[in-house]
Design a protein around this motif. Structure first.
Motif, PDB file in Angstrom:
ATOM      1  N   HIS A  89       0.862  -1.189   0.000  1.00 28.11           N
ATOM      2  CA  HIS A  89       0.000   0.000   0.000  1.00 28.11           C
ATOM      3  C   HIS A  89       0.894   1.233   0.000  1.00 28.11           C
ATOM      4  N   ARG A 108      -4.120   5.430   1.794  1.00 24.50           N
ATOM      5  CA  ARG A 108      -3.213   4.427   1.224  1.00 24.50           C
ATOM      6  C   ARG A 108      -3.824   3.874  -0.063  1.00 24.50           C
ATOM      7  N   GLY A 130      -8.328   5.471   3.835  1.00 22.95           N
ATOM      8  CA  GLY A 130      -7.740   5.153   5.132  1.00 22.95           C
ATOM      9  C   GLY A 130      -7.606   3.651   5.306  1.00 22.95           C
ATOM     10  N   ARG A 131      -8.585   2.947   4.779  1.00 28.74           N
ATOM     11  CA  ARG A 131      -8.552   1.477   4.794  1.00 28.74           C
ATOM     12  C   ARG A 131      -8.600   1.016   3.337  1.00 28.74           C
ATOM     13  N   THR A 145      -8.888  -0.883  -0.250  1.00 29.84           N
ATOM     14  CA  THR A 145      -9.907  -1.783  -0.774  1.00 29.84           C
ATOM     15  C   THR A 145      -9.481  -3.246  -0.687  1.00 29.84           C
ATOM     16  N   GLY A 199      -6.407  -6.147   0.692  1.00 28.36           N
ATOM     17  CA  GLY A 199      -5.297  -6.412   1.602  1.00 28.36           C
ATOM     18  C   GLY A 199      -4.100  -6.977   0.868  1.00 28.36           C
TER      19      GLY A 199
END
Length: 132
Positions: free
Chosen positions: A45, A53, A76-77, A79, A81
């Motif tokens: 990220h 990110r 912030g989170r 899409t 991982g």
């Protein structure tokens, strides 16, 4: 007089942003109809200003060449991982045309660009109408 100049500037900015948004929507449409699908993996990220990110994806084209793409959308989170498989679409022979093949990624950013473009253009038109 200065309000009219500001109005023209706002309309021009709005038109430019709208053009960019429509052009990107057309590119995505072309990728959907003519593009090739490849699979990649999220390798990291990228931190952006403001704390967001963006997803970094490594993918392989039809010729076996490996490429990296960074999402245009940051959050912030993220899409996806790290380690997740991600679909990528690109035009044959043009790996720079690649985009992450995820509606959430593509629709959010394009709608935002179009809305911002309309906002600038509308503000400029409203300011111009007030001057007349």
């Amino acid at each position: 007089m200065t309000d009219m100049v500001l109005a023209v500037i706002l309309v021009l900015i709005g038109a430019g942003v709208l053009y960019k948004g429509v052009r990107e929507i057309m590119h995505l449409k072309k990728l959907r109809t003519e593009g090739r699908q490849a699979w990649g993996r999220v390798t990291g990220h990228q931190r952006r200003e403001g704390g967001g990110r963006a997803v970094i994806v490594n993918w392989t084209d039809d010729y076996g060449a490996t490429h990296e793409i960074v999402s245009t959308l940051s959050a912030g989170r993220p899409t996806f991982g790290i380690g997740e498989a991600v679909s990528v679409r690109y035009l044959a022979g043009d790996p720079r045309s690649a985009t992450i093949d995820e509606r959430r990624e593509n629709v959010r950013s394009n709608i935002l660009v179009v809305v911002i473009g309309f906002g600038f253009a509308a503000a400029g038109i409203a300011l111009a109408v007030q001057e007349v």
